[in-house]
Design a protein around this motif. Structure first.
Motif, PDB file in Angstrom:
ATOM      1  N   ASN A 199      62.824 -91.624  86.063  1.00 40.60           N
ATOM      2  CA  ASN A 199      63.407 -91.558  84.725  1.00 40.60           C
ATOM      3  C   ASN A 199      62.756 -92.510  83.728  1.00 40.60           C
ATOM      4  O   ASN A 199      62.722 -92.220  82.528  1.00 40.60           O
ATOM      5  CB  ASN A 199      64.912 -91.851  84.804  1.00 40.60           C
ATOM      6  CG  ASN A 199      65.694 -90.701  85.391  1.00 40.60           C
ATOM      7  OD1 ASN A 199      65.893 -89.675  84.739  1.00 40.60           O
ATOM      8  ND2 ASN A 199      66.135 -90.848  86.633  1.00 40.60           N
ATOM      9  N   ASP A 200      62.257 -93.652  84.199  1.00 36.83           N
ATOM     10  CA  ASP A 200      61.769 -94.690  83.290  1.00 36.83           C
ATOM     11  C   ASP A 200      60.304 -95.016  83.539  1.00 36.83           C
ATOM     12  O   ASP A 200      59.843 -96.107  83.212  1.00 36.83           O
ATOM     13  CB  ASP A 200      62.630 -95.956  83.459  1.00 36.83           C
ATOM     14  CG  ASP A 200      62.551 -96.889  82.259  1.00 36.83           C
ATOM     15  OD1 ASP A 200      62.157 -96.436  81.165  1.00 36.83           O
ATOM     16  OD2 ASP A 200      62.878 -98.079  82.416  1.00 36.83           O
ATOM     17  N   PHE A 201      59.541 -94.061  84.098  1.00 40.59           N
ATOM     18  CA  PHE A 201      58.142 -94.325  84.434  1.00 40.59           C
ATOM     19  C   PHE A 201      57.267 -94.720  83.240  1.00 40.59           C
ATOM     20  O   PHE A 201      56.298 -95.477  83.420  1.00 40.59           O
ATOM     21  CB  PHE A 201      57.523 -93.126  85.173  1.00 40.59           C
ATOM     22  CG  PHE A 201      57.432 -91.870  84.362  1.00 40.59           C
ATOM     23  CD1 PHE A 201      56.323 -91.613  83.572  1.00 40.59           C
ATOM     24  CD2 PHE A 201      58.467 -90.927  84.391  1.00 40.59           C
ATOM     25  CE1 PHE A 201      56.232 -90.453  82.818  1.00 40.59           C
ATOM     26  CE2 PHE A 201      58.384 -89.774  83.638  1.00 40.59           C
ATOM     27  CZ  PHE A 201      57.270 -89.533  82.846  1.00 40.59           C
ATOM     28  N   PRO A 202      57.540 -94.260  81.988  1.00 41.29           N
ATOM     29  CA  PRO A 202      56.683 -94.720  80.885  1.00 41.29           C
ATOM     30  C   PRO A 202      56.710 -96.238  80.703  1.00 41.29           C
ATOM     31  O   PRO A 202      55.745 -96.820  80.178  1.00 41.29           O
ATOM     32  CB  PRO A 202      57.274 -94.014  79.662  1.00 41.29           C
ATOM     33  CG  PRO A 202      57.944 -92.797  80.201  1.00 41.29           C
ATOM     34  CD  PRO A 202      58.516 -93.243  81.509  1.00 41.29           C
ATOM     35  N   TYR A 203      57.784 -96.888  81.137  1.00 36.88           N
ATOM     36  CA  TYR A 203      57.915 -98.332  80.967  1.00 36.88           C
ATOM     37  C   TYR A 203      56.931 -99.107  81.850  1.00 36.88           C
ATOM     38  O   TYR A 203      56.655-100.284  81.600  1.00 36.88           O
ATOM     39  CB  TYR A 203      59.344 -98.757  81.290  1.00 36.88           C
ATOM     40  CG  TYR A 203      59.662-100.192  80.938  1.00 36.88           C
ATOM     41  CD1 TYR A 203      59.676-100.622  79.611  1.00 36.88           C
ATOM     42  CD2 TYR A 203      59.935-101.134  81.932  1.00 36.88           C
ATOM     43  CE1 TYR A 203      59.967-101.939  79.291  1.00 36.88           C
ATOM     44  CE2 TYR A 203      60.235-102.450  81.625  1.00 36.88           C
ATOM     45  CZ  TYR A 203      60.247-102.841  80.291  1.00 36.88           C
ATOM     46  OH  TYR A 203      60.527-104.158  79.973  1.00 36.88           O
ATOM     47  N   ILE A 204      56.387 -98.466  82.878  1.00 34.75           N
ATOM     48  CA  ILE A 204      55.466 -99.131  83.794  1.00 34.75           C
ATOM     49  C   ILE A 204      54.180 -99.562  83.072  1.00 34.75           C
ATOM     50  O   ILE A 204      53.578-100.585  83.416  1.00 34.75           O
ATOM     51  CB  ILE A 204      55.124 -98.207  84.979  1.00 34.75           C
ATOM     52  CG1 ILE A 204      56.399 -97.881  85.775  1.00 34.75           C
ATOM     53  CG2 ILE A 204      54.080 -98.824  85.893  1.00 34.75           C
ATOM     54  CD1 ILE A 204      56.225 -96.775  86.804  1.00 34.75           C
ATOM     55  N   LYS A 205      53.779 -98.839  82.057  1.00 32.68           N
ATOM     56  CA  LYS A 205      52.530 -99.118  81.349  1.00 32.68           C
ATOM     57  C   LYS A 205      52.539-100.525  80.759  1.00 32.68           C
ATOM     58  O   LYS A 205      53.508-100.952  80.153  1.00 32.68           O
ATOM     59  CB  LYS A 205      52.324 -98.096  80.227  1.00 32.68           C
ATOM     60  CG  LYS A 205      50.993 -98.233  79.502  1.00 32.68           C
ATOM     61  CD  LYS A 205      50.834 -97.149  78.437  1.00 32.68           C
ATOM     62  CE  LYS A 205      49.494 -97.280  77.721  1.00 32.68           C
ATOM     63  NZ  LYS A 205      49.330 -96.227  76.674  1.00 32.68           N
ATOM     64  N   GLY A 206      51.440-101.232  80.961  1.00 29.20           N
ATOM     65  CA  GLY A 206      51.295-102.565  80.393  1.00 29.20           C
ATOM     66  C   GLY A 206      51.776-103.690  81.290  1.00 29.20           C
ATOM     67  O   GLY A 206      51.726-104.859  80.901  1.00 29.20           O
ATOM     68  N   SER A 207      52.206-103.354  82.512  1.00 31.53           N
ATOM     69  CA  SER A 207      52.685-104.388  83.424  1.00 31.53           C
ATOM     70  C   SER A 207      51.524-105.176  84.011  1.00 31.53           C
ATOM     71  O   SER A 207      50.486-104.620  84.375  1.00 31.53           O
ATOM     72  CB  SER A 207      53.485-103.753  84.559  1.00 31.53           C
ATOM     73  OG  SER A 207      53.712-104.689  85.601  1.00 31.53           O
ATOM     74  N   VAL A 208      51.713-106.473  84.136  1.00 30.62           N
ATOM     75  CA  VAL A 208      50.701-107.340  84.728  1.00 30.62           C
ATOM     76  C   VAL A 208      50.517-107.043  86.216  1.00 30.62           C
ATOM     77  O   VAL A 208      49.494-107.406  86.804  1.00 30.62           O
ATOM     78  CB  VAL A 208      51.082-108.825  84.514  1.00 30.62           C
ATOM     79  CG1 VAL A 208      52.298-109.198  85.348  1.00 30.62           C
ATOM     80  CG2 VAL A 208      49.926-109.749  84.810  1.00 30.62           C
ATOM     81  N   LEU A 209      51.451-106.339  86.831  1.00 27.29           N
ATOM     82  CA  LEU A 209      51.366-106.039  88.256  1.00 27.29           C
ATOM     83  C   LEU A 209      50.417-104.880  88.563  1.00 27.29           C
ATOM     84  O   LEU A 209      50.067-104.657  89.723  1.00 27.29           O
ATOM     85  CB  LEU A 209      52.762-105.741  88.810  1.00 27.29           C
ATOM     86  CG  LEU A 209      53.784-106.868  88.621  1.00 27.29           C
ATOM     87  CD1 LEU A 209      55.137-106.471  89.189  1.00 27.29           C
ATOM     88  CD2 LEU A 209      53.298-108.165  89.250  1.00 27.29           C
ATOM     89  N   ASN A 210      50.038-104.117  87.531  1.00 28.20           N
ATOM     90  CA  ASN A 210      49.015-103.057  87.669  1.00 28.20           C
ATOM     91  C   ASN A 210      49.341-102.056  88.772  1.00 28.20           C
ATOM     92  O   ASN A 210      48.480-101.675  89.573  1.00 28.20           O
ATOM     93  CB  ASN A 210      47.627-103.684  87.929  1.00 28.20           C
ATOM     94  CG  ASN A 210      47.142-104.494  86.750  1.00 28.20           C
ATOM     95  OD1 ASN A 210      47.252-104.069  85.598  1.00 28.20           O
ATOM     96  ND2 ASN A 210      46.618-105.680  87.022  1.00 28.20           N
ATOM     97  N   GLN A 211      50.581-101.613  88.812  1.00 24.06           N
ATOM     98  CA  GLN A 211      50.993-100.606  89.790  1.00 24.06           C
ATOM     99  C   GLN A 211      51.315 -99.295  89.088  1.00 24.06           C
ATOM    100  O   GLN A 211      51.803 -99.282  87.957  1.00 24.06           O
ATOM    101  CB  GLN A 211      52.225-101.107  90.560  1.00 24.06           C
ATOM    102  CG  GLN A 211      51.946-102.341  91.400  1.00 24.06           C
ATOM    103  CD  GLN A 211      53.192-102.946  92.009  1.00 24.06           C
ATOM    104  OE1 GLN A 211      54.244-102.314  92.063  1.00 24.06           O
ATOM    105  NE2 GLN A 211      53.075-104.185  92.480  1.00 24.06           N
ATOM    106  N   THR A 212      51.047 -98.210  89.765  1.00 22.96           N
ATOM    107  CA  THR A 212      51.402 -96.890  89.255  1.00 22.96           C
ATOM    108  C   THR A 212      52.801 -96.515  89.737  1.00 22.96           C
ATOM    109  O   THR A 212      53.374 -97.184  90.612  1.00 22.96           O
ATOM    110  CB  THR A 212      50.420 -95.828  89.740  1.00 22.96           C
ATOM    111  OG1 THR A 212      50.544 -95.698  91.172  1.00 22.96           O
ATOM    112  CG2 THR A 212      48.978 -96.214  89.384  1.00 22.96           C
ATOM    113  N   ALA A 213      53.330 -95.432  89.195  1.00 22.80           N
ATOM    114  CA  ALA A 213      54.620 -94.935  89.673  1.00 22.80           C
ATOM    115  C   ALA A 213      54.553 -94.625  91.167  1.00 22.80           C
ATOM    116  O   ALA A 213      55.477 -94.937  91.921  1.00 22.80           O
ATOM    117  CB  ALA A 213      55.020 -93.694  88.873  1.00 22.80           C
ATOM    118  N   ASP A 214      53.449 -94.016  91.604  1.00 24.07           N
ATOM    119  CA  ASP A 214      53.303 -93.706  93.024  1.00 24.07           C
ATOM    120  C   ASP A 214      53.275 -94.973  93.874  1.00 24.07           C
ATOM    121  O   ASP A 214      53.836 -95.005  94.976  1.00 24.07           O
ATOM    122  CB  ASP A 214      52.027 -92.896  93.263  1.00 24.07           C
ATOM    123  CG  ASP A 214      52.158 -91.452  92.809  1.00 24.07           C
ATOM    124  OD1 ASP A 214      53.302 -90.984  92.637  1.00 24.07           O
ATOM    125  OD2 ASP A 214      51.113 -90.795  92.621  1.00 24.07           O
TER     126      ASP A 214
END
Length: 238
Positions: A199-214
């Motif tokens: 539901n909130d996968f767009p929020y992942i962009k820009g994270s310092v952790l550099n992880q994808t939704a998968d």
């Protein structure tokens, strides 16, 4: 509407049921394993959605308050956010246990008169946190937990720093044997993590952790997370 009957039952984690009131702030961030802990002890849980319905519990109807995460900020000028802090203040004055997660922890800090600001790095995904000066709790020195935030709280001077991460120093606090605030998430089960990601996968962009939704979906919640959560909930209810 007929009022829901409230049981005037003393707070005690050892077998005596409490009324646990939960403030949920988005559909995809529910109580998760906090609800499991509640059911394990035979407590009654009532979940409120103030962002949608505008209703909050009364302090007199609350044996324990759980404040969950959400996309809003305590710095937002919304009336229900301000009213949450009134409730928190009343419960602090009554020495009742309060557990805050992410936005919820920030709300506790804001209530106490401290700042919530932009974090030095946006953290979304799995990363370790490290236990600080709370060895008496017998929780692991390191936990791999789910982060989902870009703001952080100031640690109240009355509190102890509970956890830190590599990117953000203030990841958790404990105060007066009655309050715990965590910037990260210990409460989700695997299904809850999936709900957050899809539901909130767009929020992942820009994270310092550099992880994808998968990447986030592949990782499983550890038993250490559940056990630590339970110990913290037990502690503030002793």
């Amino acid at each position: 509407m007929q009022a829901i009957p409230i049981s005037n039952i003393a707070v005690d984690v050892k077998g005596i049921p409490m009324r646990i009131n939960v403030l949920q702030h988005t559909p995809n961030e529910g109580p998760g394993m906090i609800q499991d802990w509640s059911q394990k002890h035979g407590h009654e849980m009532y979940i409120y959605h103030p962002y949608q319905f505008g209703h909050l519990p009364k302090a007199s109807d609350t044996d324990m308050l759980v404040i969950l995460g959400g996309p809003m900020s305590p710095n937002d000028e919304l009336e229900w956010i301000k009213q949450e802090r009134v409730l928190i203040q009343e419960l602090i004055a009554q020495d009742k246990p309060i557990f805050g997660v992410c936005y919820g922890a920030q709300q506790i800090v804001k209530t106490l008169g401290y700042q919530v600001t932009k974090a030095p790095a946006k953290e979304v995904g799995w990363a370790p946190v490290y236990r600080r000066d709370v060895k008496y709790l017998e929780i692991p020195e390191e936990l791999r937990v789910l982060h989902w935030h870009e703001e952080m709280f100031e640690i109240p001077k009355e509190a102890q720093l509970l956890f830190s991460s590599d990117a953000v120093e203030n990841q958790g606090f404990i105060m007066n044997h009655r309050m715990v605030g965590l910037q990260f998430h210990l409460e989700p089960k695997d299904d809850n993590v999936r709900e957050m990601v899809v539901n909130d996968f767009p929020y992942i962009k820009g994270s310092v952790l550099n992880q994808t939704a998968d990447d986030i979906l592949k990782e499983k919640v550890s038993d250490d997370n559940r056990n630590t959560l339970y110990k913290l909930l037990d502690y503030i209810n002793e």
